[in-house]
Design an enzyme around this catalytic site. Structure first.
Site, short mmCIF file in Angstrom:
data_model
loop_
_atom_site.label_atom_id
_atom_site.label_comp_id
_atom_site.label_asym_id
_atom_site.label_seq_id
_atom_site.Cartn_x
_atom_site.Cartn_y
_atom_site.Cartn_z
N ASP A 1 -5.41 2.27 1.23
CA ASP A 1 -4.12 2.38 1.93
C ASP A 1 -3.03 2.15 0.88
O ASP A 1 -3.29 1.72 -0.25
CB ASP A 1 -4.02 1.42 3.12
CG ASP A 1 -2.93 1.89 4.10
OD1 ASP A 1 -2.13 2.77 3.73
OD2 ASP A 1 -2.87 1.38 5.25
C1 NOJ Z 1 0.39 2.92 5.20
C2 NOJ Z 1 -0.32 3.07 6.51
O1 NOJ Z 1 -1.03 1.89 6.80
C3 NOJ Z 1 -1.28 4.24 6.57
O2 NOJ Z 1 -1.72 4.39 7.88
C4 NOJ Z 1 -0.62 5.48 6.05
O3 NOJ Z 1 -1.48 6.58 6.17
C5 NOJ Z 1 -0.20 5.24 4.61
N1 NOJ Z 1 0.78 4.17 4.59
C6 NOJ Z 1 0.37 6.47 3.93
O4 NOJ Z 1 1.65 6.71 4.35
#
Ligand code: NOJ
Length: 748
Positions: free
Chosen positions: A268
C-alpha cells in the site's frame, strides 16, 4: 510474448533496471523538465539524484488518456530496456459512471449486477488507458467508526466472497492468463485484516486470533485470488504486532504457499517505508530487505526499493533470486496485459473513435444498482410510496447536492450527478414541490478536522436560523416533508474515522424542529457508513438509507419515493443503536451466559444494563412496500451423510399491494463443535421477484462442504452433529426453523 522470451527479457535487464520495475511513482516524476523533477518530486521523495526514472515499472493514479499516451511514448523512447510502463489507479466503484459505494452495492445482494458494474468500470478504464485498478477491497468490517467501511462489502464473509468473485470477474473476465480487450487487471486488498483496526481508528493496529483471521477475514481475499485477481495489495496495519507489509508468514507462507497466489504483491502507499515508523525496521535498508523477504514485489511511492535494494541484495544469492522472482511477476503481468505487443492497449485508436464513458447503457446499469442498494429502514403507516398528488417540501443539505459520489470516485464528475431534486422532477411538476436547504451540512467544529477537504465543502453563506425558519415555512405549506440529510462525503473514506458517527448536529437540529410540526417526515440518509440513527428513526415516519448512490442516485431515490421501484436492499452491515454497542454484528457467539428474553433483567447475563443487545437494524434487514410470507414446503431429510444434501423448498408469497423482490436468507447454527460456532452464519440466499398476490418457490441445498469451519486444530472441516437452520428475510426475522444432523457414512 512467449514465456521464454519473457525470461530472456528478464535476463537482459541490469540490476538497476530490475529494481526499477519494482518501483511505482506518480506522474509528476516523468515530466519533460528533468531538472525540475530532480529538484522537485525526486528530492521530496528522497530518491537518489542519479535514479533513472526511465527504469520505473509503474505509475500511480495518472488517469488522463492523453497524458498516458505522452508518458508511455516518452518512456519508451528514453528507456534502454523498452519494457512498457504499467498504469494503475484507484477506480474503486466506477470510472466516470459512478456506481453506489461498495458497502451499498453489497446491500443489493445482486452479484450479477455487481459484476456488471465492475465490467463497466473496466470498459471505461480500458477506453482511457488504465491497466490495473486497486479493487476489490474485501476487508471485513464490524466497526462503523472506521471511515473505510464504505469501500467494503460489509460484515459478512459469504457476501465478501461473492463480492470479491463478481468484481474480479467483471474487471478481468473469467479466463485465466491474458487480460482481454475491455478488461483490466484487478488488485484485491488490503492483505490482511485492514478492516479491523482497534477502536475503528484509521491505520491502528489489528490484533486477532488466527482462527478469527482464517474463518472470517481471509475467505474474501481467497475468493478474489481464486477468481484470478492478478494483484494483491498489502495492508498498512500491523497484524498481531507485525506490520503486514513486512510479514513473511502472512505474505509468503499464507498468501503464496497456502492461498496459492502467484501474481504481483504491491505494497500500500508508502507502506514499505512505514515499516520504520512502525518500529519494525530500523532504517530504509532494513525496510527494503524485510519487504522483499516478505514477498512485496512493488514498492508504492517510496524511495526505499529504488535507493536500497541494490546494496541490500548485493552478494546475497537468495535475495538476488527473490529480486528476480519479483521482477518476473511484474513482467508477466505486463505480458498478460499485452503491453509488449501494444503498450497502449488500443488507447490510440479508442481516442480517435471516442470512448464509451457515461454511455446510456452505463448510466442505466448505475441507476439499477443504486435502486437495489438503497435500503428502506422504516415506513410507518405505509407513508411511502408517495402519491404524485401529495405536495412535498424537499428540505436539507442533500436536496440539491451533487457531491454524492463518496470519497473514492477519483474520476467521477459531480456535474454528471443527478441530484435528488432533479430525480423528483421526473415524477412531479415543480409546483408540487418546494425546495430549501434547512441547515448547514456541518457545524464549524466538524469542518476544521477535515483539513484540505474543507475547501471542497459548500460555503455556507446563509445564517442557520434563517435557513431553519425558511424550512419551517416550507414544511408547513406541504403535506409531506422529504428531508435529505447525511454526513459529508469527506467524513468517511480513508482517514475518516469518527468516534461518534451520527448525523451532524446542524441537521439533527433541523430534523428535531421539523418533527414538532406534526407533518409526515420522510428522512433520507446519505452516508459512507451505518450512522447511529436511533434518534432519527424515532422522529422519522419513513427512513431511507441512501448511502452514496453514485451518478444516478437522484433518479434511483426518486423512483423509490414514487414507487416506480419497490425497495429491496438488505443491510450488509449492522446499524448499532449506540456507539457503545460497537462492534455489533450478527454472527456473534452465544457466550456461556446468553441474554435470554425469559430471564428478564437477570444481571449475570451477557448484556448491557443501559442498552439492548440488539442493534437498531440488523444485518440482512430491509423493508419493501409489499409484504412477503414464507413457509417451509419441504425438507428432504433430517440426517445427511458426507455426500448427501438437505434439499429445502420454501414457498414465498407476495401478500401486499406492490410487485417486489425479496431476499430469502438461510442461516445455520452448528450446535456443538470443537470451537464454539456463531449463533447464525449466513450460508446461502435466494432473490425472488413476485407480482402482487403471486406465490413462488425458492430452493436451497445444504451440503457437507457448507458446514465447514476452522476447528480447534485449525483444520478446515465439518464436524458431525446437530445443526439448526433458520430461514427468513433478515438475520433477526427468521420464522422458518428446523434441525438436521450430519452423520458419518457408517452412521447414516
Ligand atoms: C492508500 C489506500 O489504502 C489504498 O487503498 C489505495 O489503493 C492506495 N492508497 C493508492 O492510492
Amino acid at each position: 510474448m512467449h514465456i521464454n522470451l519473457l525470461l530472456e527479457k528478464l535476463d537482459s535487464l541490469t540490476v538497476e533496471e530490475k529494481i526499477g520495475q519494482l518501483v511505482q511513482l506518480t506522474g509528476d516524476f516523468f515530466e519533460k523538465d528533468l531538472d525540475t523533477v530532480v529538484t522537485g518530486p525526486l528530492k521530496k521523495l528522497g530518491l537518489h539524484s542519479d535514479y533513472n526514472v526511465y527504469n520505473t515499472g509503474s505509475i500511480l493514479n495518472v488517469t488522463d488518456p492523453k497524458r498516458i499516451i505522452r508518458l508511455q511514448t516518452d518512456y519508451l523512447e528514453q528507456s534502454n530496456h523498452k519494457v512498457p510502463l504499467l498504469f494503475m489507479a484507484d477506480i474503486i466503484y466506477g470510472y466516470r459512471t459512478i456506481f453506489p459505494i461498495p458497502l451499498a452495492q453489497a446491500c443489493s445482494w445482486n452479484f450479477k449486477e455487481i459484476e456488471q458494474a465492475a465490467s463497466i468500470s473496466a470498459r471505461e478504464c480500458y477506453d482511457e488507458g488504465i491497466h490495473v485498478t486497486f479493487s476489490p477491497m474485501v476487508d471485513i468490517v464490524r466497526d462503523p467508526r472506521w471511515g473505510r467501511v464504505m469501500e467494503s462489502p460489509g460484515e459478512d464473509t459469504l457476501l465478501a466472497k461473492k463480492y470479491a468473485e463478481s468484481t474480479v470477474h467483471g474487471l478481468q473476465g473469467k479466463q485465466p492468463g491474458s487480460v482481454p480487450q475491455d478488461k483490466i487487471a484487478a488488485c484485491v486488498k488490503h492483505f490482511a485484516a485492514y478492516g479491523a483496526p482497534v477502536a475503528g481508528r484509521e491505520y491502528n493496529a489489528v490484533d486477532m486470533s488466527e482462527h478469527m483471521l482464517r474463518e472470517y477475514y481471509l475467505p474474501g481475499y481467497q475468493a478474489a485470488i481464486d477468481a484470478g485477481a492478478k494483484l494483491v495489495m498489502t495492508a498498512f496495519n500491523t497484524l498481531n504486532g507485525i506490520p503486514a507489509t513486512g510479514n513473511e508468514w502472512l505474505n509468503r507462507d499464507l498468501l503464496r504457499q497456502e492461498m496459492k497466489f502467484d501474481g504481483v504483491l504491491i505494497s500500500d502507499y508508502a507502506a514499505v517505508e512505514e515499516l520504520i515508523m512502525h518500529g519494525y525496521a530500523e532504517d530504509a535498508a532494513t525496510a527494503a530487505k524485510l519487504a522483499l523477504m516478505a514477498g512485496v514485489d512493488i514498492d508504492m511511492k517510496t524511495a526505499v526499493y529504488a535507493n536500497q535494494l541494490e546494496s541490500v541484495i548485493s552478494g546475497n544469492e537468495h535475495l538476488e533470486q527473490l529480486l528476480n522472482d519479483a521482477v518476473y511477476r511484474v513482467l508477466k503481468l505486463k505480458n498478460d496485459l499485452g503491453l509488449f505487443e501494444d503498450p497502449f492497449r488500443g488507447l490510440k485508436a479508442t481516442l480517435q473513435q471516442g470512448t464509451r464513458i457515461l454511455s446510456d447503457e452505463h448510466k442505466t446499469a448505475a441507476r439499477s444498482l443504486a435502486e437495489q442498494s438503497i435500503v428502506l429502514l422504516k415506513n410507518e403507516q405505509d407513508l411511502l410510496p408517495l402519491s404524485k398528488k401529495t405536495k412535498i417540501s424537499l428540505i436539507g443539505p442533500y436536496a440539491e447536492e451533487h457531491s454524492t459520489l463518496g470519497m473514492w470516485a477519483i474520476k467521477g464528475d459531480e456535474a454528471d450527478t443527478v441530484t435528488l431534486k432533479e430525480g423528483l422532477l421526473k415524477h412531479i411538476d415543480s409546483d408540487q414541490m418546494s425546495v430549501c436547504r434547512g441547515a448547514h451540512l456541518l457545524p464549524d467544529h466538524a469542518r476544521e478536522p477535515l483539513g484540505k477537504y474543507v475547501d471542497k465543502l459548500p460555503v455556507e453563506t446563509v445564517n442557520e436560523d434563517i435557513l431553519l425558519q425558511e424550512a419551517i415555512r416550507h414544511a408547513n405549506e406541504s403535506d409531506v416533508v422529504v428531508l435529505a440529510l447525511g454526513e459529508s462525503i469527506y467524513q468517511s473514506g480513508e482517514g475518516g474515522s469518527r468516534t461518534n458517527p451520527t448525523l451532524p448536529e446542524t441537521q439533527a437540529k433541523l430534523l428535531h424542529e421539523l418533527s414538532q410540526l406534526g407533518k409526515k417526515l420522510v428522512v433520507i440518509v446519505y452516508s459512507g457508513r451505518p450512522l447511529i440513527l436511533t434518534e432519527v428513526a424515532k422522529q422519522a415516519d419513513a427512513l431511507i438509507q441512501a448511502w452514496y448512490p453514485g451518478t444516478m442516485g437522484g433518479e434511483a431515490l426518486a423512483n423509490i419515493l414514487y414507487g416506480t421501484v419497490n425497495p429491496s436492499g438488505k443491510l450488509a452491515m449492522t446499524f448499532p443503536r449506540s456507539v457503545g454497542q460497537i462492534p455489533v454484528y450478527y454472527n456473534e457467539l452465544n457466550s456461556g451466559r446468553p441474554n435470554l428474553p425469559e430471564n428478564g433483567a437477570y444481571r449475570f447475563a451477557s448484556r448491557y444494563i443501559d442498552e439492548a443487545n440488539e442493534p437498531l437494524y440488523p444485518f440482512g434487514y430491509g423493508k419493501s412496500y409489499t409484504t412477503f410470507d414464507c413457509s417451509l414446503l419441504s425438507v428432504s431429510r433430517k440426517e445427511i451423510g458426507p455426500d448427501e444434501s438437505v434439499d429445502i423448498e420454501v414457498s414465498v408469497s407476495n401478500t401486499g399491494r406492490f410487485d417486489g423482490k425479496e431476499t430469502i436468507q438461510l442461516y445455520i447454527r452448528d450446535r456443538f463443535a470443537s470451537v464454539t460456532r456463531p449463533v447464525k452464519v449466513l450460508t446461502d440466499f435466494r432473490q425472488i421477484f413476485l407480482r402482487s398476490g403471486e406465490t413462488g418457490t425458492v430452493q436451497f441445498s445444504i451440503r457437507e462442504d457448507m458446514l465447514r469451519f476452522y476447528g480447534s486444530s485449525m483444520k478446515y472441516q465439518s464436524e458431525l452433529g446437530d445443526f439448526e437452520v433458520y430461514i427468513g428475510t433478515s438475520s433477526q426475522e427468521t420464522p422458518l426453523h428446523f434441525s438436521f444432523s450430519l452423520r458419518s457414512e457408517e452412521q447414516s
